[in-house]
Scaffold this motif. Structure first.
Motif, short mmCIF file in Angstrom:
data_model
loop_
_atom_site.label_atom_id
_atom_site.label_comp_id
_atom_site.label_asym_id
_atom_site.label_seq_id
_atom_site.Cartn_x
_atom_site.Cartn_y
_atom_site.Cartn_z
N THR A 223 47.97 43.99 28.06
CA THR A 223 48.05 42.53 28.04
C THR A 223 46.64 41.97 28.08
O THR A 223 45.90 42.18 29.03
CB THR A 223 48.87 42.02 29.24
N VAL A 225 44.15 38.58 27.80
CA VAL A 225 44.12 37.12 27.92
C VAL A 225 42.71 36.62 27.67
O VAL A 225 41.74 37.37 27.76
CB VAL A 225 44.58 36.62 29.31
N GLU A 249 47.60 34.73 25.69
CA GLU A 249 47.56 33.56 26.56
C GLU A 249 46.13 33.10 26.81
O GLU A 249 45.22 33.93 26.94
CB GLU A 249 48.20 33.86 27.93
N LEU A 256 45.43 32.91 37.47
CA LEU A 256 45.35 34.34 37.79
C LEU A 256 45.34 34.56 39.30
O LEU A 256 44.80 33.76 40.05
CB LEU A 256 44.09 34.95 37.19
N HIS A 264 47.02 39.50 37.99
CA HIS A 264 48.28 39.01 37.41
C HIS A 264 48.11 37.57 36.98
O HIS A 264 47.27 36.86 37.50
CB HIS A 264 49.40 39.05 38.45
N MET A 265 48.97 37.15 36.03
CA MET A 265 49.00 35.71 35.72
C MET A 265 50.33 35.13 36.18
O MET A 265 51.35 35.81 36.25
CB MET A 265 48.76 35.46 34.23
N ARG A 273 51.31 41.28 34.89
CA ARG A 273 50.05 41.99 34.97
C ARG A 273 49.15 41.70 33.77
O ARG A 273 49.63 41.51 32.66
CB ARG A 273 50.36 43.49 35.03
N VAL A 274 47.86 41.68 34.02
CA VAL A 274 46.85 41.45 32.98
C VAL A 274 45.91 42.65 32.94
O VAL A 274 45.48 43.14 33.98
CB VAL A 274 46.04 40.17 33.29
N ASP A 275 45.60 43.14 31.74
CA ASP A 275 44.79 44.35 31.62
C ASP A 275 43.37 44.11 31.13
O ASP A 275 42.44 44.79 31.54
CB ASP A 275 45.49 45.34 30.68
N ILE A 277 40.54 40.98 30.20
CA ILE A 277 40.22 39.55 30.26
C ILE A 277 39.01 39.28 29.37
O ILE A 277 37.92 39.75 29.65
CB ILE A 277 39.92 39.09 31.70
N VAL A 311 41.33 46.49 35.62
CA VAL A 311 41.24 45.44 34.61
C VAL A 311 39.85 45.55 33.97
O VAL A 311 38.89 45.97 34.63
CB VAL A 311 41.46 44.05 35.25
#
Lengths: 478, 316
Positions: A223, A225, A249, A256, A264-265, A273-275, A277, A311
């Motif tokens: 993921t 963002v 997104e 976040l 996470h968002m 979860r966000v991987d 950025i 991340v």
């Protein structure tokens, strides 16, 4: 020459004409554009303006009280780069970004070999505001610390491309590259006739692929963002644009949260979860726990997640050490040190005033040189010797003596000029070029880049915040 | 989708509806006052207008001749059309990646158009044309959204916002109108009937449904519980409820579904015709209040989950 180009005379190195005749790669364009009438050009200029304005393609000007938003200025005459020239640039940029990545790896997770071997003075790195101790020991996949770089190039009086500066933190402008192309295709399609212009439209896909490559642990569908400071940032338009182009997104710090060491968002269905950025906020605003405590833009705990490797930040933290202009003079040496090759793209000849001999030399001929603060960008604080008053020169000399670490001094480069539509005629204006380089498992250069043009006659300052405009940039297929 | 984006889109829907309603209500009031027999009727019409828009406090001391300006061009009034459209555009900008390019262009162009106009002069010379312009632009924007937005969460939140705002305005309109009529003691006539119907774009629809036979309760029931009229309270609540059904997932949205279901069934199955005027006033006020309350419940359900707060400060 005839038509619109009839009385045209370039200044310095002219991109379009050599010895009064169009250079071969410009011949077709000169014929096409030259045949248009003033009225046609004017109405197309109006059309371009209205396309950009209606779409809200604007930039914010800080400190501008009335109407903080301006429509992005796009000139009607495109800048062309022939295939052979481009392949030279492509090789040079790839080489430079590889070496800079190697240097950043060296000082943040390696043994700082370049410092021990005396390639760059260690004190210069350690005294740099862009050198972030909190980034020491943080690994990134493929050693890709500069995932997106914007390298500013200029052409000197002989037409030699030189690197003016490196932007390895959060370089902006790529959205305008794509929007310029789209607007030009609508407003001046006649100019494209018979030209084989290389597409720039795949940038979103390339960026997403690169960002996905650098995800933690090589996951297959991470993921991704885009992190923006918000709508009041001068580049917000671009942040939206890139999120849209990638289909990911666009988040702000407040979207976040860090929980269990992962980012996470906040979604309408709980935390996700966000991987990776792609952050468009500066290092200092990333995480109030570690950096500026008063920043509301960041995410508390983000750096701990980065350090734990859950991340990936693009670009990595700490790249500002290269953007510090004090290190710029050493880049050719770094290229030789890490790649064993000579730099394909030369720097502008640059002096460091902290060296007493060089200081004495530059003080003796300051009126022929350019003084730049090492910590500024956007063209701020630059003193161009040949255009400065005696008093300005005296002040600049005092500054150099008082705080030599804070400045570099460069030979004046009379940027190349390009015909530009000003009012109702073509006039020569100085231009530069910011190509964008993506680095993940490999290195990719987007064909062309952002050509910026100093719209004020004679001005060498191309920054949009200071009256600069832009041109669509065509790399021609061979 | 991001909670913040969902919230912004909901407000895009609300602002669009709000701007359009303000323009329509202002237009209807202008016309009413032109035909008003005496000054009291005109004064009442202006104060009712402000009350429907929840601006009765801010606008209490304004000269009636300046109310048009207050509602359209006064940037200091957060409820003015220019202020609403500026916020509409600001919100749209924050969620641009959810909007189609055409939709964003339409919103941006509307904002630019209003900013460039001499609104004071337009209000003075041709108030009707200005109100009409605002309505048409809002309708175009909604049209572009309806034609091109994929029916995913983004569209659903936008629609939810629009319909909640619309349900709220119609409910409020009925409550204020009913109070005014009750005060008149049954002497209401064509002017009042037509005004409230026009305020909800329902005059022609009413004629087709009931011919030109006007009756207070019939008008009320039409605007409250018609299943066909796009501005009836029931219609708006039903459409809003459908969005919530799609949006809800597990614990997210449960409270909203319960609350909207309850107020919808009150509107659907309540029998206002059996009530005394006093009871009717309470009945309408209750519906209006519950519709206003839905906003907060939806916020808690989708935008500010309890778990967010816990996590946000844990790292300290």
């Amino acid at each position: 020459m005839e038509g619109l180009f009839e009385d045209y005379a370039g200044i310095g190195f002219c991109e379009v004409f050599g010895d009064g005749t169009p250079r071969p790669h410009y011949a077709r364009l000169v014929r096409r554009l030259g045949a248009l009438s003033v009225e046609e050009m004017t109405s197309r200029a109006t059309l371009v303006e209205s396309i950009l304005r209606r779409q809200g393609i604007t930039f914010a000007v800080y400190g501008d009280a009335d109407g903080t938003e301006r429509t992005w200025p796009l000139d009607l005459v495109p800048r062309l780069i022939p295939a052979a020239e481009w392949s030279h640039l492509e090789r040079g940029l790839t080489q430079r970004v590889r070496a800079l990545n190697a240097f950043l790896e060296d000082i943040y997770v390696g043994e700082a070999a370049a410092l021990h071997d005396g390639i760059v003075p260690a004190w210069l790195v350690e005294s740099s505001p862009g050198y972030v101790r909190e980034a020491i020991g943080i690994h990134v996949p493929f050693g890709a610390r500069c995932i997106v770089s914007g390298i500013d190039l200029v052409r000197d009086e002989q037409g030699v491309y030189r690197v003016l500066e490196d932007n390895l933190r959060v370089p902006s402008g790529v959205a305008y590259v794509l929007e310029n192309r789209a607007a030009m295709a609508r407003a001046l399609s006649v100019a494209f006739d018979g030209q084989r212009v290389r597409s720039v439209n795949h940038y979103g896909a390339s960026l997403l692929r690169t960002l996905s490559e650098v995800a933690p642990g090589g996951m297959s569908v991470p993921t991704v963002v885009v992190l923006t400071p918000g709508v009041f940032n001068s580049a917000h338009f671009e942040h939206v644009f890139l999120a849209r182009q990638m289909g990911v997104e666009l988040v702000e710090g407040r979207d976040l949260v860090v929980e269990d060491g992962r980012v996470h968002m906040r979604t309408t269905r709980g935390l996700q979860r966000v991987d990776v950025i792609y952050r468009r906020v500066g290092d200092e605003s990333l995480d109030p726990v570690v950096f500026r405590h008063d920043s509301l833009l960041g995410v508390p705990g983000l750096m701990s997640a980065v350090r734990a490797g859950t991340v990936t930040l693009a670009n990595a933290v700490g790249n500002g050490v290269i953007d510090d202009k004090a290190l710029y003079p050493f880049v050719p040496d770094l290229i030789r040190y890490y790649t064993g090759e000579d730099a394909i793209l030369p720097n502008v000849p640059t002096y460091h005033p902290w060296d007493p001999d060089q200081l004495a030399d530059v003080l003796s001929r300051l009126d022929a040189l350019v003084v730049k603060p090492t910590g500024e960008s956007g063209g701020h604080g630059i003193v161009i010797g040949s255009r400065a008053s005696a008093r300005e020169l005296e002040e600049a000399a005092d500054d150099l003596r008082r705080d030599p670490r804070a400045f570099i001094v460069q030979e004046t480069v009379q940027l190349s000029t390009h015909p530009t539509w000003v009012g109702d005629r073509l006039e020569p204006r100085h231009i530069d070029l910011r190509p964008f380089v993506l680095a993940g498992s490999g290195v990719e250069v987007v064909p062309g880049g952002l050509t910026r043009v100093a719209l004020r006659a004679g001005s060498l300052i191309v920054n949009s915040s200071q009256g600069g405009g832009s041109k669509d940039t065509w790399v021609l297929a061979s | 989708m991001l909670a913040r984006h969902a919230e912004d889109l909901l407000w895009v829907g609300r602002y669009l509806e709000r701007a359009e309603d303000t323009a329509r209500l202002l237009d209807v009031t202008y016309h009413t006052t032109l035909e008003a027999g005496d000054d009291t009727v005109a004064a009442d019409a202006w104060s009712d207008l402000l009350a429907v828009l929840y601006l009765d406090e801010e606008g209490a001391d304004i000269d009636p001749r300046q109310i048009g300006r207050f509602l359209v061009a006064d940037r200091a009034n957060p409820g003015s059309i220019v202020a609403i459209v500026a916020r509409l555009r600001e919100n749209a900008r924050g969620v641009r990646e959810w909007l189609t390019l055409e939709l964003w262009e339409e919103i941006n162009a509307f904002h630019l158009e209003l900013s460039a106009m001499d609104l004071d002069r337009a209000l003075q010379m041709r108030p009707y044309a200005l109100c009409d312009l605002v309505r048409r632009r809002c309708e175009t924007i909604i049209g572009v959204a309806t034609a091109a937005m994929p029916r995913t969460e983004g569209y659903q939140f936008l629609t939810l916002g629009q319909l909640l705002e619309r349900a709220g305005i119609t409910a409020r309109l009925l409550a204020i109108w009913q109070a005014r009529l009750a005060g008149m003691g049954g002497s209401a006539g064509f002017l009042e009937w037509s005004k409230v119907l026009r305020s909800a774009s329902a005059y022609e629809a009413y004629l087709r449904e009931h011919q030109a036979t006007f009756d207070g309760l019939r008008v009320l029931q039409f605007l409250l519980a018609s299943r066909e009229l796009p501005r009836s309270v029931l219609y708006c609540l039903e459409v809003a409820e459908r969005q919530l059904v799609s949006l809800a997932s597990g614990p997210y949205g449960r409270a909203s579904l319960r609350a909207i279901g309850r107020v919808r069934s009150t509107v659907e199955f309540g029998e206002p015709t059996t009530l005394t005027p006093e009871q009717l006033g309470d009945f309408l006020a209750d519906i209006e209040g519950r519709i206003q309350g839905l906003g907060r419940i939806i916020e808690d359900d989708f935008f500010r989950h309890a778990d967010f707060g816990l996590y946000a400060y844990e790292t300290f």
